[in-house]
Design an enzyme around this catalytic site. Sequence first.
Site, PDB file in Angstrom:
ATOM      1  N   ARG A 153       0.829  -1.203   0.000  1.00  0.00           N
ATOM      2  CA  ARG A 153       0.000   0.000   0.000  1.00  0.00           C
ATOM      3  C   ARG A 153       0.863   1.254   0.000  1.00  0.00           C
ATOM      4  NH1 ARG A 153      -4.125  -0.747   4.807  1.00  0.00           N
ATOM      5  NH2 ARG A 153      -5.219   1.010   3.812  1.00  0.00           N
ATOM      6  N   CYS A 204      -2.234   6.292   8.840  1.00  0.00           N
ATOM      7  CA  CYS A 204      -2.315   4.932   8.293  1.00  0.00           C
ATOM      8  C   CYS A 204      -3.391   4.964   7.215  1.00  0.00           C
ATOM      9  CB  CYS A 204      -2.610   3.920   9.390  1.00  0.00           C
ATOM     10  SG  CYS A 204      -4.138   4.263  10.309  1.00  0.00           S
TER      11      CYS A 204
END
Length: 276
Positions: free
Chosen positions: A178, A234
């Site tokens: 990611r 995050c």
Amino acid sequence: MKYLVTPSWLLNQLDRDNLRIVDCRFHLENPEQGRKEYRDAHIPGAVYFDLEKDMSAPVGIHGGRHPLPEIDDFANCLSEAGIDQDTTVIAYDNQGGAMAARFWWMLRYLGHQKTFILDRSFSHWEQLDYPLEQEVPFYENKKFTPQLEPNNLVHLEEVKLSLQQDEIQLIDGRDDKRYEGIEDNVDGVPGHIPGAKQYFWKDVLDENGVWKNTEKLQAHFKNVADADQIVSYCGSGVTACVNVLALMEAGYNSPRLYAGSWSDWTSYDDLPISKG
């Protein structure tokens, strides 16, 4: 350790009147699973807090996948659980602290100082054959009065300004694929905020899933030691709280949280994205 407690310590505190244990187990892929697990068995006296129903507001166009709830709504949940500013609170989950750290951060944001998390997952408690119960406890209401710590939180505009400020270091708590921009099956947009360094949240745990000690956490974060300010994010502002807690364990005084995180950042078409 400042904000972590061991199972043996907690075992010896179970009968304390002014202690509240909070079960934060939650599974993103099955939102009802955590509550079911709580009803099947939990640490004696524990109350349950749901990531999406108690610790998040409804999702909007912006604000990320787990926007912070209204302060008064969350304070009411705490009051109903018999928690006030004088209650010692211990949170746990079965995800290495991912959800418990979010609860810990939220209490800190509301000015609560006596809040800690279990330094390992609920499954470790089970493996030790420590006591469990199925009974859902009832506690008399206490009045939780928020004493907001606004500097703990970073808003989008500050993150945008940080791109031109070398003294502010962003850290990204997501995994390699990611962060590097290979794929993102959660938020759909791979990559990271320009200038952010990757600190995958699970790396604060050892090979047994127990939180690393202070010295190892200091070594873990040595490459951001010179930053005047650290901002953690995050995917949706949940596991970023793990890095905030770990930084504080390592001796950093004021790491901050970008609660909207990547899912908020990518909800705007005009914000830059880095890969690699």
